[in-house]
Design an enzyme around this catalytic site. Structure first.
Site, PDB file in Angstrom:
ATOM      1  N   SER A 209       0.839  -1.190   0.000  1.00 47.58           N
ATOM      2  CA  SER A 209       0.000   0.000   0.000  1.00 47.58           C
ATOM      3  C   SER A 209       0.875   1.242   0.000  1.00 47.58           C
ATOM      4  CB  SER A 209      -0.911   0.019   1.228  1.00 47.58           C
ATOM      5  OG  SER A 209      -1.636   1.231   1.296  1.00 47.58           O
ATOM      6  N   HIS A 210       0.318   2.317  -0.512  1.00 48.35           N
ATOM      7  CA  HIS A 210       0.998   3.604  -0.452  1.00 48.35           C
ATOM      8  C   HIS A 210       1.062   4.132   0.982  1.00 48.35           C
ATOM      9  CE1 HIS A 210       0.664   3.507  -4.754  1.00 48.35           C
ATOM     10  NE2 HIS A 210       1.370   4.619  -4.831  1.00 48.35           N
ATOM     11  N   SER A 211       0.260   3.566   1.859  1.00 48.81           N
ATOM     12  CA  SER A 211       0.197   3.997   3.253  1.00 48.81           C
ATOM     13  C   SER A 211       0.596   2.856   4.180  1.00 48.81           C
ATOM     14  CB  SER A 211      -1.227   4.447   3.589  1.00 48.81           C
ATOM     15  OG  SER A 211      -1.394   4.587   4.980  1.00 48.81           O
TER      16      SER A 211
END
Length: 123
Positions: free
Chosen positions: A10-12
């Site tokens: 995930s980007h987060s």
């Protein structure tokens, strides 16, 4: 018993960790690793983090990679190319639902191909 491992990309970092927490509320025996955010803690993805997560989740049965957005897919594809391991597959389904179903399938001892087929049936 070995299980197909799961990598959540995930980007987060918070999203990846939260999803791992959701999966591990039900599935404890399947290796689930995260590669969230960049190496300096920002929003984005990191090939190095993905490779480390693959190494931690990997078993002789293989590992499945799930991702949230397009650039995460590109980095996952590159990580697979750079890896010397076999049986690493990127699954193109929704991150939350797909990885959850895959973890459940893996916990029953299913092989990589069967898990991918069953995950793809739902989407």
């Amino acid at each position: 018993m070995e299980y197909v491992g799961i990598v959540l990309i995930s980007h987060s970092e918070k999203v990846a960790e939260g999803l791992k927490e959701i999966i591990q509320q039900v599935i404890l025996n399947v290796p689930v690793e995260v590669a969230g955010g960049t190496d300096d803690g920002e929003i984005g993805t990191s090939i190095e983090k993905i490779n480390r997560a693959i190494d931690r989740a990997y078993s002789s049965k293989g590992v499945l990679l799930f991702y949230d957005l397009g650039s995460a897919k590109m980095n996952a594809e590159l990580a697979i190319e750079l890896s010397e391991k076999e049986n690493i597959k990127l699954v193109d389904v929704p991150l939350l639902e797909g990885s959850y179903v895959a973890a459940v399938e893996s916990s029953t001892g299913k092989d990589l191909k069967t898990i991918i087929e069953n995950v793809n049936k739902g989407f």
